[in-house]
Write an enzyme that holds these catalytic residues in place. Structure first.
Site, PDB file in Angstrom:
ATOM      1  N   SER A  22       0.819  -1.204   0.000  1.00  0.00           N
ATOM      2  CA  SER A  22       0.000   0.000   0.000  1.00  0.00           C
ATOM      3  C   SER A  22       0.862   1.267   0.000  1.00  0.00           C
ATOM      4  CB  SER A  22      -0.892   0.004   1.237  1.00  0.00           C
ATOM      5  OG  SER A  22      -1.618   1.205   1.321  1.00  0.00           O
ATOM      6  N   ASN A 100      -6.574  -0.982   1.359  1.00  0.00           N
ATOM      7  CA  ASN A 100      -5.948  -0.572   2.613  1.00  0.00           C
ATOM      8  C   ASN A 100      -6.794   0.534   3.237  1.00  0.00           C
ATOM      9  OD1 ASN A 100      -3.974   1.390   4.155  1.00  0.00           O
ATOM     10  ND2 ASN A 100      -2.930  -0.578   4.091  1.00  0.00           N
ATOM     11  N   CYS A 130       0.755   3.126  10.691  1.00  0.00           N
ATOM     12  CA  CYS A 130       1.501   4.174   9.996  1.00  0.00           C
ATOM     13  C   CYS A 130       2.230   5.077  10.990  1.00  0.00           C
ATOM     14  CB  CYS A 130       0.582   5.014   9.128  1.00  0.00           C
ATOM     15  SG  CYS A 130       1.481   6.264   8.177  1.00  0.00           S
ATOM     16  N   LYS A 165      -2.578  -4.734   9.481  1.00  0.00           N
ATOM     17  CA  LYS A 165      -1.202  -4.382   9.137  1.00  0.00           C
ATOM     18  C   LYS A 165      -0.462  -3.945  10.395  1.00  0.00           C
ATOM     19  CE  LYS A 165       1.557  -2.172   5.595  1.00  0.00           C
ATOM     20  NZ  LYS A 165       1.528  -1.422   4.315  1.00  0.00           N
ATOM     21  N   GLY A 265       7.039  -3.186  -2.434  1.00  0.00           N
ATOM     22  CA  GLY A 265       6.763  -1.788  -2.150  1.00  0.00           C
ATOM     23  C   GLY A 265       7.709  -0.817  -2.813  1.00  0.00           C
TER      24      GLY A 265
END
Length: 304
Positions: A22, A100, A130, A165, A265
């Site tokens: 993501s 996501n 995050c 995640k 990624g």
């Protein structure tokens, strides 16, 4: 594509175990001229919130040795744009879809998940990890009891399987994995970026406006492989592994450590063909090694 790469993950079938991480692939639109989206195991969209987010101030990206720092702050156009623009495009391309989901609060996560309930989406990846969002997300990702709580809340309303995640910025990654498993998660994905910092010595200030950012790329791969291995030994739900994957050999490391699926990624930024090349490489590997199926090697590396 060989049937030997076809996998089951969290109750869903994918043509191979390779997806995108993501935030590194948009929603596939930007990369479709380089990659056949139907060939991918799935496309994982950029994080989507209940309303548009502006993200952090610039500069937001800095190169590091063996990787990069980013503090984008989950800038996104919101779930309505995803539904109206991105999902139809991905379905037109016959892509499997992992969305996501991000939020500042439990209510914001739930709002997005409820809005996606009737959409043709394969999996929901709930981003509680995050490091660049000052509210909500990282707190959920660093406290086991909060991670379990948000997992339960999302699972109560989700129509699709839910993967959580996980953040590597914790003392014990297995504790977090067990917490979301207890909350009912159908799978976990790891790792998200590692918090880092870079100083611009010429300007005598921070290289990115947020001061710290998420470090990704080949430099984090050994940490990611270790954490995937630890989590594989701690939970029974499947793992989507990521962190510095740029080649077939990298992907094989994650699979052998216990991941059932992998995400590419940072490599997408400098090699937009990376995902496709890794899929081809896995197909060659299965044939060369005489495997019955790619799952034959998942978790094959263990302490004896």
């Amino acid at each position: 594509m060989s049937e030997k790469l076809r996998i089951q993950f969290a109750g869903k079938t994918f043509p191979n175990p390779v997806t995108t991480a993501s935030g590194t692939f948009g929603s596939g639109l930007e990369y479709s001229e380089f990659v056949d989206l139907e060939k991918l195991g799935a496309v994982t969209t950029k994080g989507v919130a209940n309303v548009p987010w502006e993200g952090n101030p610039v500069p937001r990206i800095a190169e590091t040795h063996g990787g990069m720092l980013n503090a984008i702050g989950l800038q996104n156009p919101g779930v309505e744009t995803l539904i109206e623009r991105d999902l139809p495009y991905l379905r037109e391309k016959n892509a499997r879809i992992i969305v996501n989901v991000c939020g500042h609060s439990k209510e914001e996560y739930i709002e997005v998940v409820e809005r996606l309930a009737d959409e043709a989406v394969d999996l929901l990846e709930i981003n509680i990890s995050c490091p660049n969002v000052k509210e909500g997300g990282i707190a959920f990702g660093q406290k086991p009891e909060m991670a379990e709580e948000i997992t339960k809340a999302v699972k109560r309303v989700a129509k699709q399987p839910v993967i959580m995640k996980l953040s590597p910025n914790v003392t014990d990654i297995t504790e977090m994995a067990r917490a979301v498993e207890a909350g009912g998660a159908d799978g976990v994905s790891l790792i998200n970026t590692i918090t880092g910092m870079k100083i611009d010595v010429a300007r005598k200030t921070f290289a990115i406006a947020n001061q710290t950012g998420g470090m990704s790329g080949p430099c984090v791969k050994p940490v990611a492989v270790r954490m995937v291995y630890q989590v594989a030994g701690a939970v029974k739900i499947p793992i989507l592994g990521m962190g510095g994957i740029q080649s077939t050999e990298d992907a094989l490391e994650f699979l052998m450590a216990g991941a059932s699926m992998v995400a590419v990624g940072t490599a997408n930024f400098y090699n937009p063909l990376a995902t496709s090349q890794i899929i081809d490489g896995l197909e060659d590997y299965v044939r060369r090694e005489g495997l019955n199926h790619i799952t034959d090697i998942v978790g094959c590396v263990k302490v004896v």
